[in-house]
Design a protein around this motif. Structure first.
Motif, PDB file in Angstrom:
ATOM      1  N   ALA A  14     -18.835 -10.073 -10.617  1.00 35.02           N
ATOM      2  CA  ALA A  14     -18.332 -10.892  -9.509  1.00 35.02           C
ATOM      3  C   ALA A  14     -17.231 -11.836  -9.983  1.00 35.02           C
ATOM      4  CB  ALA A  14     -19.482 -11.673  -8.884  1.00 35.02           C
ATOM      5  N   ALA A  15     -17.380 -12.390 -11.197  1.00 36.32           N
ATOM      6  CA  ALA A  15     -16.369 -13.321 -11.719  1.00 36.32           C
ATOM      7  C   ALA A  15     -15.048 -12.603 -11.970  1.00 36.32           C
ATOM      8  CB  ALA A  15     -16.883 -13.973 -13.005  1.00 36.32           C
ATOM      9  N   ILE A  16     -15.107 -11.390 -12.520  1.00 36.27           N
ATOM     10  CA  ILE A  16     -13.883 -10.626 -12.758  1.00 36.27           C
ATOM     11  C   ILE A  16     -13.223 -10.265 -11.432  1.00 36.27           C
ATOM     12  CG2 ILE A  16     -12.976  -8.473 -13.704  1.00 36.27           C
ATOM     13  CD1 ILE A  16     -15.223  -8.576 -15.788  1.00 36.27           C
ATOM     14  N   THR A  17     -14.028  -9.888 -10.461  1.00 37.55           N
ATOM     15  CA  THR A  17     -13.482  -9.556  -9.135  1.00 37.55           C
ATOM     16  C   THR A  17     -12.777 -10.755  -8.538  1.00 37.55           C
ATOM     17  OG1 THR A  17     -15.284  -7.967  -8.816  1.00 37.55           O
ATOM     18  CG2 THR A  17     -14.064  -8.656  -6.855  1.00 37.55           C
ATOM     19  N   GLN A  18     -13.338 -11.964  -8.755  1.00 37.92           N
ATOM     20  CA  GLN A  18     -12.723 -13.173  -8.215  1.00 37.92           C
ATOM     21  C   GLN A  18     -11.377 -13.456  -8.883  1.00 37.92           C
ATOM     22  OE1 GLN A  18     -13.872 -14.923  -5.561  1.00 37.92           O
ATOM     23  NE2 GLN A  18     -11.881 -15.946  -5.693  1.00 37.92           N
ATOM     24  N   PHE A  65     -10.823  -1.187 -11.411  1.00 35.74           N
ATOM     25  CA  PHE A  65      -9.794  -0.557 -10.574  1.00 35.74           C
ATOM     26  C   PHE A  65      -9.062  -1.694  -9.877  1.00 35.74           C
ATOM     27  CE2 PHE A  65      -8.490   0.884  -6.312  1.00 35.74           C
ATOM     28  CZ  PHE A  65      -7.528   1.806  -6.695  1.00 35.74           C
ATOM     29  N   GLU A  66      -7.822  -1.952 -10.281  1.00 34.37           N
ATOM     30  CA  GLU A  66      -7.123  -3.149  -9.839  1.00 34.37           C
ATOM     31  C   GLU A  66      -6.669  -3.091  -8.385  1.00 34.37           C
ATOM     32  OE1 GLU A  66      -5.316  -4.943 -13.932  1.00 34.37           O
ATOM     33  OE2 GLU A  66      -4.086  -3.472 -12.866  1.00 34.37           O
ATOM     34  N   GLY A  67      -6.339  -1.941  -7.896  1.00 36.52           N
ATOM     35  CA  GLY A  67      -5.892  -1.834  -6.515  1.00 36.52           C
ATOM     36  C   GLY A  67      -4.519  -2.456  -6.319  1.00 36.52           C
ATOM     37  N   GLY A  68      -4.076  -2.489  -5.082  1.00 35.66           N
ATOM     38  CA  GLY A  68      -2.762  -3.024  -4.764  1.00 35.66           C
ATOM     39  C   GLY A  68      -2.809  -4.524  -4.510  1.00 35.66           C
ATOM     40  N   ASN A  97      -8.775  -5.852  -3.101  1.00 32.95           N
ATOM     41  CA  ASN A  97      -9.356  -4.511  -3.109  1.00 32.95           C
ATOM     42  C   ASN A  97      -9.762  -4.063  -4.509  1.00 32.95           C
ATOM     43  OD1 ASN A  97      -9.023  -4.081  -0.289  1.00 32.95           O
ATOM     44  ND2 ASN A  97      -6.850  -3.659  -0.615  1.00 32.95           N
ATOM     45  N   ALA A  98      -9.619  -4.928  -5.473  1.00 34.52           N
ATOM     46  CA  ALA A  98     -10.010  -4.575  -6.840  1.00 34.52           C
ATOM     47  C   ALA A  98     -11.531  -4.402  -6.907  1.00 34.52           C
ATOM     48  CB  ALA A  98      -9.555  -5.655  -7.820  1.00 34.52           C
ATOM     49  N   THR A  99     -11.964  -3.412  -7.667  1.00 39.87           N
ATOM     50  CA  THR A  99     -13.390  -3.169  -7.868  1.00 39.87           C
ATOM     51  C   THR A  99     -13.689  -3.157  -9.360  1.00 39.87           C
ATOM     52  OG1 THR A  99     -13.081  -0.757  -7.838  1.00 39.87           O
ATOM     53  CG2 THR A  99     -13.613  -1.839  -5.738  1.00 39.87           C
ATOM     54  N   VAL A 100     -14.876  -3.626  -9.702  1.00 35.68           N
ATOM     55  CA  VAL A 100     -15.305  -3.708 -11.103  1.00 35.68           C
ATOM     56  C   VAL A 100     -16.696  -3.104 -11.207  1.00 35.68           C
ATOM     57  CG1 VAL A 100     -15.736  -5.208 -13.076  1.00 35.68           C
ATOM     58  CG2 VAL A 100     -13.952  -5.812 -11.418  1.00 35.68           C
ATOM     59  N   SER A 101     -16.874  -2.201 -12.147  1.00 36.57           N
ATOM     60  CA  SER A 101     -18.164  -1.542 -12.347  1.00 36.57           C
ATOM     61  C   SER A 101     -18.615  -1.743 -13.786  1.00 36.57           C
ATOM     62  CB  SER A 101     -18.068  -0.042 -12.039  1.00 36.57           C
ATOM     63  OG  SER A 101     -17.636   0.174 -10.709  1.00 36.57           O
TER      64      SER A 101
END
Length: 771
Positions: free
Chosen positions: A149-153, A184-187, A162-166
């Motif tokens: 969640a922190a990386i997504t933020q 996945f950084e997204g646009g 739209n970035a996703t982190v798994s």
């Protein structure tokens, strides 16, 4: 006979059923009447299985009971939950086996290393700073989810919602795992549009300039403020409120901010719904006193507010500060000024009564400063008007906090007051976060007057943490080489007294020039305030100038070369009066400068310069109007100035001419000679062009009128052209562009009234500056 047997059988069956039912009812009643006894366990031995890193004794501490104690099934369940809550085990089973309690655990693996994959926009170090999982620590699925969640933020704050982190684990030997965050950084999701609803007095372009959040545009790669950040939008609501209230809209409210995503989820749409209300002016201004020995008439003379001025809370705060400072000067401690505002809806005015009241007798016990790893304590303390033992004034503390932030040395500066060792003592806590204050740059510079040059510059605004400014500048060009040095101590001896030292060395060497020069100068200076808006600078200057390699056939220039090198000493002063930030009108201001320099040595002279500039915003603050009058006069002994001493109007002073393209000229050679006097009037207007505000492009019109004249040396019309005041008039249009390398100004000029020998320049590029 058969019928008789069937009847008997039926009767017996009913008797058995009734007996069974009766037995069940009796049994149930007995069960209700007799309480159930809970099962208890008593263990003489506890065995732990499956633990490899965690000591058995450590696990046993979480049981909550010892061997031989009676334990219920509920207590066993609670013990299992406590062991699971440690976060050290993937599974925990507590199994009673006779007199032995068996605890079977499966330990979480140890994190071998943490890595990131797929991140191109954000470096590993930045992501690692927000991750709490650590190598050589026990792996925790909950912590891994929190890290995700922190990386997504982090990506969301950069506009990549739209970035996703798994999180993924890779098994290693010895119950170790590698923790990998696959990204996945997204646009980029930018702010596509900022709009306003309910604004009548100011247009959207003007209001967007107030906000910190910007729309995405051509400069999206460098703006850095066109991504949606909730905290930034909250800050924008406050600055929008301050903007309106400082212009008299006391009822202004931001009713709500609507933030939505486009259907493609690639852009934000932000709408501020506002309610402006009516604009108010100041009505009656008065001073009353509840303090013994405080004469209201004396304090009323110190007020700057006047009836009819547009209402602004900032103007009230300034007058409160003046009155409280006056009270201290009058020997009245602990006096507070309470502004009492009376609203008149019929006349749209606000009457303000400044009431002098007795404040609480509270003293400053001490000032604690934290976070200043580089900046010295005394630099921060110099921003306070109070010291330990002085009466405590909350307003002074707020003003000190603003001065600390204005230093520019800190990324964040919080100033709070708390109760000290007794109720009548306060401790002022200053918590700062250091910010970079130095720069080292290499680059190029182009001027239509001087051509292209390479430059290297070092500057430090907080030298050695002392609050001092230090800079070196080295410029090597096709026409000149320049070295300059500057040092400033803003608080000499802990007072509002600045000391500075400027030094420079310059050589000009151009095949296109009529002569080359070598100049050197050094000048120490002192500056201090003489009024609320006025400041005086006193300085000494040493100047050395040598004219050489003259290729001109002009007698004026060859005579100057024959004089050889000239060294002068000078004493001078410069007075400035500036109301741009402290005046009654937030949309207007005046800057006035006046100075004189008295030189002796190889040449004796008196130089006088003056400048006055006024600026105002009109048409709902969309258009900026500016007027400047600037002039200077050199009075040399025996009227014997040299060409290196005289004024040449640059494109900054008067547009539309080449360097040396206007002013006195040698009648025989048509070469520019400069003048001992100049005067220029500049009128300008700057306005939006209807382009998106985030492009940073606006337009302007200007009109320049002026001249430079008087060669001296008894020159006359017989040998010098335009030696008398011969005015020129230039009109033009400008394009202003805020670029990543700085604000640029493109000027297109058209001469309206010029002389035949003037050298016209219809286009130039300069760095745009505010007055």
């Amino acid at each position: 006979m058969n019928n008789a047997l069937q009847a008997v059988t039926a009767i017996l069956g009913r008797i058995r059923v009734g007996a069974t039912v009766a037995f069940m009812l009796v049994s149930g009643m007995m069960a209700i009447a007799t309480p159930v006894t809970a099962q208890n366990f008593n263990f003489s031995n506890v065995s732990v299985e499956g633990n490899q890193r965690i000591e058995t004794a450590t696990i046993l501490t979480y049981l909550g009971f010892g061997q031989g104690e009676a334990v219920t099934a509920g207590a066993l369940n609670d013990a299992a939950q406590r062991i699971r809550a440690t976060g050290l085990f993937e599974s925990v089973d507590v199994v009673p086996q006779g007199r032995t309690l068996v605890i079977r655990v499966a330990e979480y693996p140890t994190v071998n290393r943490i890595s990131f994959e797929g991140n191109n926009r954000v470096r590993d170090a930045e992501l690692g700073a927000v991750v709490q999982s650590q190598p050589r620590r026990v792996y925790s699925p909950n912590q891994a989810e929190a890290d995700t969640a922190a990386i997504t933020q982090v990506y969301a704050d950069q506009g990549r919602i739209n970035a996703t982190v798994s999180p993924r684990i890779i098994q290693r030997s010895d119950n170790r795992v590698d923790l990998v965050f696959e990204v996945f950084e997204g646009g980029l999701t930018e702010v596509e549009r900022i709009s306003f609803v309910g604004n009548r007095s100011y247009g959207e372009n003007r209001l967007r300039r107030v906000l910190e959040t910007k729309q995405a545009g051509l400069l999206r790669a460098v703006i850095g403020r066109d991504t949606f950040i909730a905290d930034r939008v909250a800050f924008d609501q406050q600055v929008l409120t301050d903007f309106y209230q400082s212009r008299g809209y006391v009822d202004f409210q931001v009713q709500n901010v609507d933030v939505s995503l486009t259907r493609e989820r690639d852009a934000y749409l932000i709408t501020f719904n506002v309610q402006e209300g009516q604009q108010f002016e100041f009505g009656n201004i008065s001073v009353t006193s509840e303090v013994t020995n405080a004469d209201p008439a004396i304090f009323e003379n110190a007020l700057r507010l006047r009836t009819g001025v547009t209402y602004s809370p900032e103007l009230i705060e300034r007058d409160i500060a003046r009155l409280e400072l006056l009270a201290i000067r009058e020997g009245l401690n602990f006096v507070r000024v309470d502004p009492r505002v009376t609203r008149n809806d019929r006349t749209l005015t606000l009457d303000v009564e400044f009431a002098l009241v007795n404040g609480p007798r509270i003293f400053v016990e001490r000032i604690d400063i934290e976070g200043n790893n580089t900046t010295l304590d005394r630099v921060v303390r110099s921003r306070f008007d109070v010291v330990e033992g002085d009466p405590f004034n909350p307003r002074q503390i707020r003003e000190s906090a603003e001065r600390i932030r204005a230093l520019g040395f800190f990324g964040n500066a919080d100033v709070d007051a708390r109760e000290g060792s007794s109720p009548d003592q306060v401790v002022i806590d200053v918590d700062v976060t250091e910010a970079p204050t130095g720069s080292l740059s290499f680059g190029g510079n182009f001027s239509t007057d001087n051509g292209f040059s390479l430059l290297a510059k070092f500057s430090q605004r907080n030298f050695l943490g002392r609050g001092q400014a230090l800079s070196f500048n080295l410029q090597a060009g096709e026409n000149s080489n320049i070295f300059s040095f500057s040092f400033t101590e803003p608080r000499l001896l802990g007072r509002d007294l600045s000391f500075g030292l400027d030094a420079s060395y310059q050589e000009t060497d151009s095949d296109a020039a009529l002569y080359d020069t070598t100049t050197a100068a050094i000048s120490p200076r002192f500056g201090f305030p003489v009024s609320e808006n006025g400041r005086l600078v006193l300085y000494y200057a040493y100047d050395f100038t040598d004219i050489k390699d003259v290729t001109s056939t002009s007698n004026f220039i060859t005579d100057d070369e024959a004089k050889g090198a000239v060294a002068t000493h000078a004493l001078g002063y410069s007075y400035s009066f500036d109301t741009r930030r402290t005046g009654l009108n937030p949309n207007a201001g005046v800057l006035f400068r006046f100075g004189q320099e008295f030189g002796v040595g190889d040449a004796s002279y008196i130089e006088t310069t003056a400048e006055v500039t006024a600026q105002t915003l009109v048409l709902a603050e969309e258009v900026t109007l500016r007027a400047t009058i600037e002039g200077g006069y050199l009075a040399f002994e025996n009227d014997d100035s040299r060409i290196s001493d005289r004024y040449f109007l640059s494109s900054r002073t008067m547009r539309g001419f080449d360097a040396g393209g206007v002013g006195p000229r040698d009648l025989a050679t048509d070469e520019a000679l400069g003048g001992n006097a100049f005067a220029v009037a500049r009128l300008e207007a700057e306005f939006p062009l209807g382009l998106p505000e985030e492009y940073g492009i606006s337009g302007g019109l200007f009109l320049d009128y002026g001249s430079v004249w008087d060669v001296g040396n008894g020159a006359s019309a017989a040998n010098v052209l335009y030696n008398d005041f011969t005015p020129r008039t230039i009109a033009g249009v400008s394009i202003f562009w805020d670029t990543p390398i700085g604000p640029l100004r493109f000027n297109y000029t058209e001469p309206l009234d010029v002389q035949a020998n003037d050298q016209i320049k219809n286009f130039d590029v300069t760095i745009s500056t505010d007055f």
